[in-house]
Design a protein around this motif. Structure first.
Motif, short mmCIF file in Angstrom:
data_model
loop_
_atom_site.label_atom_id
_atom_site.label_comp_id
_atom_site.label_asym_id
_atom_site.label_seq_id
_atom_site.Cartn_x
_atom_site.Cartn_y
_atom_site.Cartn_z
N PRO A 121 -2.77 0.80 6.30
CA PRO A 121 -1.84 1.13 5.22
C PRO A 121 -0.78 0.06 5.04
CG PRO A 121 -1.23 2.31 7.20
CD PRO A 121 -2.50 1.57 7.54
N HIS A 130 -4.42 5.75 0.03
CA HIS A 130 -4.86 5.04 1.23
C HIS A 130 -6.09 5.76 1.75
CE1 HIS A 130 -5.06 2.90 4.97
NE2 HIS A 130 -4.98 4.03 5.66
N ASP A 134 -7.51 9.18 10.67
CA ASP A 134 -6.34 9.52 11.44
C ASP A 134 -6.49 8.91 12.83
OD1 ASP A 134 -4.29 10.67 12.91
OD2 ASP A 134 -4.44 12.61 11.89
N PHE A 295 -3.50 10.24 0.78
CA PHE A 295 -4.28 9.83 1.94
C PHE A 295 -5.63 10.52 1.90
CE2 PHE A 295 -5.31 10.71 6.58
CZ PHE A 295 -5.89 9.48 6.80
N ASP A 297 -8.81 11.00 4.13
CA ASP A 297 -9.30 10.87 5.50
C ASP A 297 -10.83 10.91 5.50
OD1 ASP A 297 -9.86 11.01 8.20
OD2 ASP A 297 -8.39 12.57 8.64
#
Length: 327
Positions: A121, A130, A134, A295, A297
């Motif tokens: 990021p 982004h 994680d 975000f 993931d």
């Protein structure tokens, strides 16, 4: 020497001149031109990330303009300016430095071109999304598996050596912090080793010194599997098959080692080809003017000797591709 203000001005001028070109036709998101500025191709992970993005772009009928910064911040900013000048519909950036690409982010915003960061990021600037994983959760999963294995083996007060990624890197810090959180309160102690830059050869050199200074080591945790395998090489050469090994990324070689039995006890999946695929999907959505999550993931899973057979690993990295975006 150019100041940041000078760089911003030149980038913004070029950006505004082609702003209408950049957004033209993007609403339909068909046959897009997508720019991708990659931090480096010196890592197998990033080569596979490129491969995944190229395959996804081709499948969608898009053109991917790929540029390799080769770890050079100045080159990356110049590459992004080139992509803006070409009038791409979206730009994917894997930043060399999370702060140094700020002028490029502002220039892309001025041109109306959405930016998607991948894997690493940025710390500021306008970014549509982004796409990554994680890394803190990945480190914690691996740490929990290590604690469980030590408990099962009846080992208390173990010394754990940690071989780190790159100094100051966001991925490094997350994989460190997640692992430390899992170890905290377990009675085991972590000895932080040097930064080996995610490179196996560097980890081999580091482990040779670490083993001499820490003969009582019980576990080696590295921030990626490549470094973990390098550490394991040194341990085997010194007859230390008793030391447990853990890494991150789901490198297929690590899974093969795990499946064969022995000291490799955990890794967390980080399929780079799927990461590239998802990033292209998000870039297409952003280019079409759709709202995308801040975000995205791409998902992970813990691999241990108990479940290693569940994950395909014929390619360089094990495959893990959960459905995370609506089709």
């Amino acid at each position: 020497m150019k100041t940041r203000r000078t760089i911003l001005a030149s980038l913004a001028t070029a950006a505004s001149a082609i702003a209408m070109l950049a957004v033209s036709g993007a609403a339909h998101a068909e046959g897009l031109k997508i720019g991708f500025s990659q931090v480096t191709l010196q890592s197998p992970f990033y080569v596979q990330l490129k491969t995944g993005a190229e395959a996804a772009a081709k499948a969608s009928g898009d053109t991917l303009v790929f540029l390799d910064a080769n770890g050079d911040v100045s080159k990356q900013n110049n590459d992004i300016q080139d992509l803006i000048t070409q009038g791409v519909n979206a730009i994917i950036i894997n930043p060399v430095n999370p702060e140094a690409v700020a002028p490029s982010l502002e220039a892309a915003a001025a041109a109306g071109i959405p930016v998607i960061t991948v894997d690493r990021p940025v710390t500021g600037g306008k970014v549509a999304a982004h796409v990554g994983r994680d890394n803190k959760a990945m480190g914690k999963l691996v740490g929990e598996a290590v604690v469980a294995k030590l408990k099962a083996d009846g080992i208390t007060g173990a010394k754990i050596i940690e071989i780190q990624g790159d100094a100051g890197g966001a991925v490094m810090m997350d994989r460190r912090d997640g692992f430390h959180a899992a170890i905290e309160g377990s009675g085991h102690a972590i000895t932080e080793g040097p930064y080996a830059e995610y490179i196996r050869a560097n980890a081999v050199t580091a482990m040779q010194d670490l083993l001499q200074a820490n003969s009582d080591v019980k576990v080696v945790y590295a921030h990626n599997d490549d470094m973990a395998l390098g550490a394991m090489q040194v341990l085997k050469e010194n007859g230390r098959d008793d030391v447990l090994i853990a890494g991150v990324d789901g490198l297929s070689e690590a899974l093969e080692t795990m499946a064969a039995g022995g000291q490799y006890v955990a890794t967390a999946l980080n399929d780079p080809q799927y990461l590239g695929d998802v990033t292209i999907q998000v870039a297409r959505e952003a280019a079409a003017g759709k709202t995308v999550p801040a975000f995205v993931d791409a998902g992970t899973a813990l691999v241990t000797p108990d479940n290693v057979g569940q994950f395909p690993h014929a390619a360089l990295f094990a495959e893990y591709r959960p459905q995370i975006l609506d089709k």
